[in-house]
Each structure stands twice: as C-alpha cells, then as structure tokens.
Scaffold this active site. Sequence first.
Site, PDB file in Angstrom:
ATOM      1  CG  HIS A 161     -17.282 -20.051   4.076  1.00 51.95           C
ATOM      2  ND1 HIS A 161     -17.345 -19.373   2.886  1.00 51.95           N
ATOM      3  CD2 HIS A 161     -15.956 -20.196   4.353  1.00 51.95           C
ATOM      4  CE1 HIS A 161     -16.119 -19.114   2.454  1.00 51.95           C
ATOM      5  NE2 HIS A 161     -15.251 -19.600   3.325  1.00 51.95           N
ATOM      6  CG  HIS A 181     -13.759 -23.301   0.485  1.00 55.16           C
ATOM      7  ND1 HIS A 181     -13.185 -22.522  -0.493  1.00 55.16           N
ATOM      8  CD2 HIS A 181     -13.968 -22.477   1.545  1.00 55.16           C
ATOM      9  CE1 HIS A 181     -13.055 -21.283  -0.055  1.00 55.16           C
ATOM     10  NE2 HIS A 181     -13.514 -21.225   1.177  1.00 55.16           N
ATOM     11  CD  GLU A 191     -12.274 -18.007   1.168  1.00 57.81           C
ATOM     12  OE1 GLU A 191     -13.454 -18.001   0.777  1.00 57.81           O
ATOM     13  OE2 GLU A 191     -11.906 -18.662   2.154  1.00 57.81           O
ATOM     14  CB  SER A 238     -20.666 -19.941   0.893  1.00 52.47           C
ATOM     15  OG  SER A 238     -19.623 -19.014   1.124  1.00 52.47           O
TER      16      SER A 238
END
Length: 284
Positions: free
Chosen positions: A140, A145, A185, A204
């Site tokens: 993740h 990111h 997010e 993700s």
Amino acid sequence: MRPSKPGRQSCRLPNFQQVVVMSNYVSKQSDEHGFIAWSDEENAIWSELIARQLSCISGKACDEYMAGLDKLKLPLDRIPQLEEVSKVLRATTGWECAEVPALISFDRFFELLANKKFPVATFIRSKEEFDYLQEPDIFHEIFGHCAMLTNPDFAEFTHIYGKLGLAASKEDRVYLARLYWFTIEFGLMQTPEGLRIYGGGILSSPGETQYAMHSDIPERHMLDVVEVLRTPYRIDIMQPAYFKIEKIHDLFEIAQMDLMALVQTAKSLGLHAPKFPPKQKKAS
C-alpha cells in the site's frame, strides 16, 4: 474488523481509530546497509499484488501517477528495497522513504511528513489477508503513494500538510485527518479524458478502484476544503462519498490556503451527518 465488501484497502491515517488497533504483523528491520531480507513467499505475494493492481488501474489512474510509476520502475518479481524508491524520490521532489513499524504515533507520522519522509511499514500482508488488512503494509505505502510523491504539486501538498499537522492540536488534527483521507488516500480527479484516481487508498485496492470509478452508489463531489473537513468517514468500509479535483496543481493551490483558518470555520459549522451506519460493536 472486516470491510463491508471485499477489496477494501487499509490506509495510514484514520480518524484516530488506528490508535486502538493492534497490529497482527511485525515489521522487518533493515541491516546496517539498509537491506531487508524478504522471503521467497513475501516476494511472491508482492508479485501477485502488483500484477493484479497494474491490470486493475489501467486507464483509471491519473497521468501523474503513471508517470511516477515509470520513474520508480518497481520490480515485478520482488519487494523493492526502500533505498531503491528513495533514490528516485530524492532526485524528483526531495522526499524519501522512512522505515517504520506497522503502526506509529500521530506525532511521529506528522513529524516524518514535515521532514519529507514518507512512512513505510516494512511488512507485507499474508495470503490470508491478500484482499484486505487493517494495517497499511509495504505494498500500500509504495505502490499506492510513492509514485505520486514524484510529482512536485502532490509532494508539496503532503509536505505542507505534515507541517500543519505537527503544529496542530489533537482536536484540529481530527479535522486535518479528513483532508488527508479525501485527497492523499481517496482522491479522484475529473480530467478532460474522464474520471481518474490519484489517491493511494484507491490505487492499491482492486475493490475500491472498481467501486470508486464505476459504482453508482457513492457520491462524487468537486472538492471544497471546508466541506471535506466537515465530512465524517469510516476506515473499514467502501467510501460513500469521494471528492474530485480538476488537476493535480489544485493540491498545490490548496496547500497555499490558510488551512488552519478553514479548520476553525469547519469547527464552527459542525460536522455533516454521516452517510454510513455506525460501526457495530463486537459481541462480548
């Protein structure tokens, strides 16, 4: 804790619920050279995860994310070493990865972002939790990111956010958490070519990718900072609402606003009613 639908992805910053979540994982420690010895099984899990998600986000991720992936050149057959990712981030935006345990304090989280260090928990999910886990793992953090952190506008927004959070009170951090949640997010972008994803919690997660892009259930609003700050969320369900920007430079412009003054405005107006049912308590 389980999601209401398969494929939800846990994320780094919740609405302060993560403080009471106990991690089932133990992060690996790097050696004196910064090298982490991943097992064949762990590398195989990464390989399966990245192959699945690359297929899932094709035509759905924003151009800036795909450009970042091209810069990172993440391996497909093994978990990357943090220094491999950090080397690219330093050269593009001055950021780097920071090796952290599965869960960290909020003081530590904001401190890292304020110093252009992105926290990466050095464990990967098990086969049993392939689709969903409570804690943010290395897949993740890196796949979701780090590609966006090669973009100057996104990187500056994240840096300013970290500095504000580090100086904020506990009460104000709760409001700031919503800004992180609905941008870094779970952010969407309304481009001339159509809706695209830039939020790592969506990028993700196969379930959240399909849900955010194609479901007619969630609301999708153009981003207004005060509205975002007033919008409650839950960390363990598909999102009932998303917020859209028009271009990634919008994040840079948001970072130049007096965000703490907007927090005070949001506090004075109060929270919106939740668009989700309350979390069910476990039977004792």
